[in-house]
Design an enzyme around this catalytic site. Sequence first.
Site, PDB file in Angstrom:
ATOM      1  N   CYS A 170       0.814  -1.223   0.000  1.00 13.54           N
ATOM      2  CA  CYS A 170       0.000   0.000   0.000  1.00 13.54           C
ATOM      3  C   CYS A 170       0.842   1.265   0.000  1.00 13.54           C
ATOM      4  O   CYS A 170       0.360   2.332  -0.385  1.00 13.54           O
ATOM      5  CB  CYS A 170      -0.956  -0.002   1.193  1.00 13.54           C
TER       6      CYS A 170
ATOM      7  N   HIS B   6      -3.217   7.443   1.776  1.00 14.65           N
ATOM      8  CA  HIS B   6      -3.619   6.102   1.340  1.00 14.65           C
ATOM      9  C   HIS B   6      -5.022   5.857   1.863  1.00 14.65           C
ATOM     10  O   HIS B   6      -5.301   6.051   3.047  1.00 14.65           O
ATOM     11  CB  HIS B   6      -2.636   5.074   1.892  1.00 14.65           C
TER      12      HIS B   6
ATOM     13  N   ASN C 271     -10.034   0.110  -0.541  1.00 17.43           N
ATOM     14  CA  ASN C 271      -8.577   0.154  -0.445  1.00 17.43           C
ATOM     15  C   ASN C 271      -7.996  -0.440  -1.724  1.00 17.43           C
ATOM     16  O   ASN C 271      -8.047  -1.650  -1.934  1.00 17.43           O
ATOM     17  CB  ASN C 271      -8.119  -0.645   0.781  1.00 17.43           C
TER      18      ASN C 271
END
Length: 329
Positions: free
Chosen positions: A119, A256, A286
């Site tokens: 990520c 993020h 996500n």
Amino acid sequence: MTQPTAPQRAVVVGYGHYLPERVVENAEFEASLETSDEWIRTRSGIERRHFAADDQHTSDLASEAAKAALKNAGLEANDLDAIVVATSTPDLTFPSVATMVQQKIGMERGFGFDVQAVCAGFVFALSTANGLILSGQAKRVLVIGAETFSRIMDWTDRGTCVLFGDGAGALILEGQDSNGTTQDRGILASDLNSDGRYKEMLFVDGGVSSTGTSGKLRMQGNALFRQAVEKLASTAETALGKAGLAHADVDWIVPHQANIRIIQGTAKKLDVPMERVVLTVQDHGNTSAASIPLALSVGAASGKIKAGDLVLTEAIGGGLAWGAVVIRW
């Protein structure tokens, strides 16, 4: 007498993103899992996400985002010198997604490679591209975050499979002369970190040299949450400090997009109101390395992020790996 060379900055000259057509609302999971739209929204802020079609791969999503960024910048593929792709879900073990994108967009020069920091991948890729430009290795670099996390989900695990989505975002960075001040456009500072002791918090339980299979994502959500807020705030502080800037200078945080509670907790620690945070987690879920460039592209396209704005990006992912980049848009 030779005139001194003006300092260079890696300036954003184009942006774009791509999302697969299939939209999956939270309610769709209710048929196969003990979950609900309310449960997912309350714990993550996610309302829907996009999943790639069976015949779509990460390089396809990345290529569409790349084409959008090139169009936005008014450039052709062969105006680029390099492609850096952040991804944890490549089409194949090798070659890199970057070289596949190179072929798909018709780029017949330069070089490309992938960066894997889960990520945090796009933050690492941005910092890498910045280094290529500042060192003179490249003038223009296409930086892409692209993922098809739907391919590594355990669809029986309600704690993970409802959180992730697929997508791609891209920026084009160009080396430009600057004054060497905090008012310069471009990347002003970055901070990168990793700590392998936290591997068990977020990992995929397969790989070429261990199982020969791609494996499925495994996550210790509560433990990861506790690490995330502290580490994200710390890396953001460090990056701002390197740039000689403070919280009050930040126009937009583009984090993020993992979980609304992590985003809120980090913004609070940084003393930045949520009105100055770009949010896409509700619509995209996500998307790992794709989430920051997706949010940057959406924020710029909507008119929120404007030329001259100070943008702070930060991310944490498996490894653990985490970092932040400060950009004058």
